[in-house]
Design a protein around this motif. Structure first.
Motif, PDB file in Angstrom:
ATOM      1  N   PRO A  88       1.047  -0.925   0.359  1.00  0.00           N
ATOM      2  CA  PRO A  88       0.260   0.119  -0.243  1.00  0.00           C
ATOM      3  C   PRO A  88       1.130   1.226   0.247  1.00  0.00           C
ATOM      4  CG  PRO A  88      -0.498  -1.956   1.609  1.00  0.00           C
ATOM      5  CD  PRO A  88       0.925  -2.114   1.208  1.00  0.00           C
ATOM      6  N   GLU A  89      -0.331   2.265  -0.248  1.00  0.00           N
ATOM      7  CA  GLU A  89       0.768   3.571  -0.452  1.00  0.00           C
ATOM      8  C   GLU A  89       1.509   3.900   0.841  1.00  0.00           C
ATOM      9  OE1 GLU A  89      -1.020   6.683  -2.571  1.00  0.00           O
ATOM     10  OE2 GLU A  89      -1.187   5.829  -4.400  1.00  0.00           O
ATOM     11  N   GLY A  90       2.378   4.391   1.285  1.00  0.00           N
ATOM     12  CA  GLY A  90       2.683   4.926   2.748  1.00  0.00           C
ATOM     13  C   GLY A  90       4.068   3.817   3.169  1.00  0.00           C
ATOM     14  N   THR A  91       3.838   3.128   3.057  1.00  0.00           N
ATOM     15  CA  THR A  91       4.231   1.878   4.026  1.00  0.00           C
ATOM     16  C   THR A  91       5.910   1.641   2.814  1.00  0.00           C
ATOM     17  OG1 THR A  91       4.206   0.276   1.894  1.00  0.00           O
ATOM     18  CG2 THR A  91       3.160   0.651   3.781  1.00  0.00           C
ATOM     19  N   ASP A  92       6.233   3.137   1.419  1.00  0.00           N
ATOM     20  CA  ASP A  92       7.247   3.038   1.580  1.00  0.00           C
ATOM     21  C   ASP A  92       8.284   1.732   1.460  1.00  0.00           C
ATOM     22  OD1 ASP A  92       9.573   4.332   0.632  1.00  0.00           O
ATOM     23  OD2 ASP A  92      10.556   4.161   3.065  1.00  0.00           O
ATOM     24  N   ALA A  93       7.252   0.453   0.536  1.00  0.00           N
ATOM     25  CA  ALA A  93       8.445  -0.507   0.330  1.00  0.00           C
ATOM     26  C   ALA A  93       7.395  -1.824  -0.591  1.00  0.00           C
ATOM     27  CB  ALA A  93       7.746  -2.162   1.102  1.00  0.00           C
ATOM     28  N   GLY A 128      -6.180 -16.130  -4.121  1.00  0.00           N
ATOM     29  CA  GLY A 128      -5.548 -15.915  -4.700  1.00  0.00           C
ATOM     30  C   GLY A 128      -4.582 -14.823  -5.082  1.00  0.00           C
ATOM     31  N   GLU A 129      -6.050 -14.748  -5.950  1.00  0.00           N
ATOM     32  CA  GLU A 129      -5.714 -13.890  -7.025  1.00  0.00           C
ATOM     33  C   GLU A 129      -5.730 -12.124  -6.742  1.00  0.00           C
ATOM     34  OE1 GLU A 129      -9.129 -13.247  -9.945  1.00  0.00           O
ATOM     35  OE2 GLU A 129      -9.395 -15.834  -9.380  1.00  0.00           O
ATOM     36  N   HIS A 130      -5.643 -11.436  -5.891  1.00  0.00           N
ATOM     37  CA  HIS A 130      -5.541 -10.650  -4.788  1.00  0.00           C
ATOM     38  C   HIS A 130      -5.481 -10.808  -3.534  1.00  0.00           C
ATOM     39  CE1 HIS A 130      -8.055  -9.514  -8.293  1.00  0.00           C
ATOM     40  NE2 HIS A 130      -7.466  -8.468  -8.427  1.00  0.00           N
ATOM     41  N   PHE A 131      -3.962  -9.531  -2.826  1.00  0.00           N
ATOM     42  CA  PHE A 131      -3.674 -10.339  -1.624  1.00  0.00           C
ATOM     43  C   PHE A 131      -3.630  -8.830  -0.968  1.00  0.00           C
ATOM     44  CE2 PHE A 131      -2.335 -14.245  -3.757  1.00  0.00           C
ATOM     45  CZ  PHE A 131      -1.830 -14.787  -2.706  1.00  0.00           C
ATOM     46  N   GLU A 132      -3.902  -9.394   0.892  1.00  0.00           N
ATOM     47  CA  GLU A 132      -4.110  -7.713   1.612  1.00  0.00           C
ATOM     48  C   GLU A 132      -2.910  -7.721   2.264  1.00  0.00           C
ATOM     49  OE1 GLU A 132      -7.132  -5.113   4.096  1.00  0.00           O
ATOM     50  OE2 GLU A 132      -7.766  -6.644   3.423  1.00  0.00           O
ATOM     51  N   LEU A 133      -2.606  -6.607   2.287  1.00  0.00           N
ATOM     52  CA  LEU A 133      -1.083  -7.008   3.903  1.00  0.00           C
ATOM     53  C   LEU A 133      -1.566  -6.522   4.881  1.00  0.00           C
ATOM     54  CD1 LEU A 133       1.762  -6.505   4.393  1.00  0.00           C
ATOM     55  CD2 LEU A 133       1.459  -3.330   4.520  1.00  0.00           C
TER      56      LEU A 133
END
Length: 379
Positions: A88-93, A128-133
């Motif tokens: 996600p935006e803001g994770t700087d990764a 497994g098509e979309h993953f959430e952190l």
């Protein structure tokens, strides 16, 4: 063509994916490569809901890492337009590698977990098509002190109980972390696991745990292969005790458990730190049937001399009866046993460095793929 009793064996390597199929786990047909020139460090075979979906973590030097899936046993592959895993935006990764793909229980169809580099855990609810952190682990105050193992920073083991609330994750380096609320919060659970390479050899966290697996029949029992050390816990990782006595070496990467039977686990010992080869150059799997009280050496059908190691996810078991045991080496050989390791036969040879192996019984007919199958018959 495969029947309802067919088996598929997916082999991820440093330079592509190969698929093998067998009606009896003795005679195999091999096809591939898929994703040639891309690293395939993780595979998940999801056979829930009466279908077979193969998920692969693919890492291209040009396009980067992602997760592809196939619902026709490799005939076609699909990837979401925006990618399956994106920080996600803001994770700087940015995603470096997908180390683990783990379909959840049959009671939670569609749920798939992934462990990645940088060290992170992800969850999908659409197969497994979309993953959430998982923000609970990502935002953990210890994360800044987790390091990278020799192969990279890896969240490589994800173990979920039947309720879905108790989750164990192991990482190199960082150790074992446990959640009792489905992944919302996490605490280290490494008491008894050595970190001899640190100033304090018994820290709260920071261990280089190479792999963990759960006993399928005894709730709360876990096994761990450490960077030196083989352990068992009988209390959900609150405490760990050594079960390495009787093994020729306590180093290695593999930890497998039986799909149904209590107390049965497999390891592949290596001599380390400086050599990382099978002890005396003789490859063998070791099995315990009494939760680590004793070990049996299994090398029937394996080469008399072997100087390549077996990586943490380059080994697996299937759910058949008797259970099948499979593994691949960094020298490109893949071996299969249809009798829990008593006898092995070579399925493939001269492949690139084997990184990941997964096997499952499948119901659809095998799609041979563009390369076409070649028969491998094991007498």
């Amino acid at each position: 063509m495969a029947t309802a009793e067919s088996y598929v064996l997916a082999i991820g390597t440093k330079k592509g994916l190969w698929l093998a199929t067998s009606p009896d786990r003795k005679d195999w047909s091999l096809s591939g490569p898929h994703f040639l020139m891309s690293e395939v460090p993780s595979i998940g075979i999801d056979t829930r809901d009466g279908r077979t979906r193969i998920l692969v973590g693919v890492r291209s030097e040009h396009w980067g890492p992602t997760v592809f899936h196939s619902d026709d046993l490799g005939e076609t592959w699909n990837e979401p337009e925006e990618g399956a895993i994106r920080f996600p935006e803001g994770t700087d990764a940015a995603l470096e590698r997908v180390w683990q793909i783990h379909p959840d229980a049959a009671s939670r169809p569609g749920v798939v977990w992934a462990g990645c580099e940088p060290i992170s855990v992800w969850k999908s609810t659409d197969g497994g098509e979309h993953f959430e952190l998982n923000r609970g682990l990502w935002d953990h105050p210890h994360r800044g002190e987790w390091g990278a193992g020799y192969g990279g920073a890896a969240a490589h083991s994800i173990v979920i109980d039947d309720t879905g609330q108790k989750v164990h994750v192991a990482m190199s380096t960082g150790g074992v972390y446990r959640s009792l609320d489905g992944g919302s919060s996490w605490e280290p659970r490494n008491k008894g696991i050595s970190a001899y390479f640190m100033p304090d050899p018994n820290p709260e966290f920071g261990q280089c745990v190479h792999k963990i697996a759960a006993d399928a029949a005894i709730d709360g029992r876990l096994y761990a292969q450490n960077h030196h050390g083989v352990y068992r816990s009988d209390d959900d990782a609150e405490n760990w005790e050594s079960i390495a006595e009787g093994l020729p070496a306590d180093f290695g990467f593999v930890m497998l458990t039986h799909p149904r039977r209590a107390g049965t686990a497999w390891v592949v010992p290596l001599k380390a730190d400086g050599e990382r080869i099978p002890p005396e150059g003789k490859l063998a799997v070791h099995r315990t049937d009494d939760a680590g009280a004793s070990w049996k050496r299994l090398d029937n059908g394996l080469p008399g001399a072997e100087f390549n190691s077996v990586l943490r996810d380059a080994a697996c078991v299937d759910a058949a009866d008797p259970a099948g045991v499979y593994f691949g080496t960094r020298g490109g050989s893949v071996y299969a046993s249809a009798d829990e390791g008593e006898h092995f036969a070579e399925v493939a040879s001269h492949l690139p460095d084997v990184l990941c192996v997964r096997a499952a019984a499948v119901s659809p007919a095998f799609a041979s793929g563009s390369a076409g199958p070649r028969a491998v018959t094991n007498a």
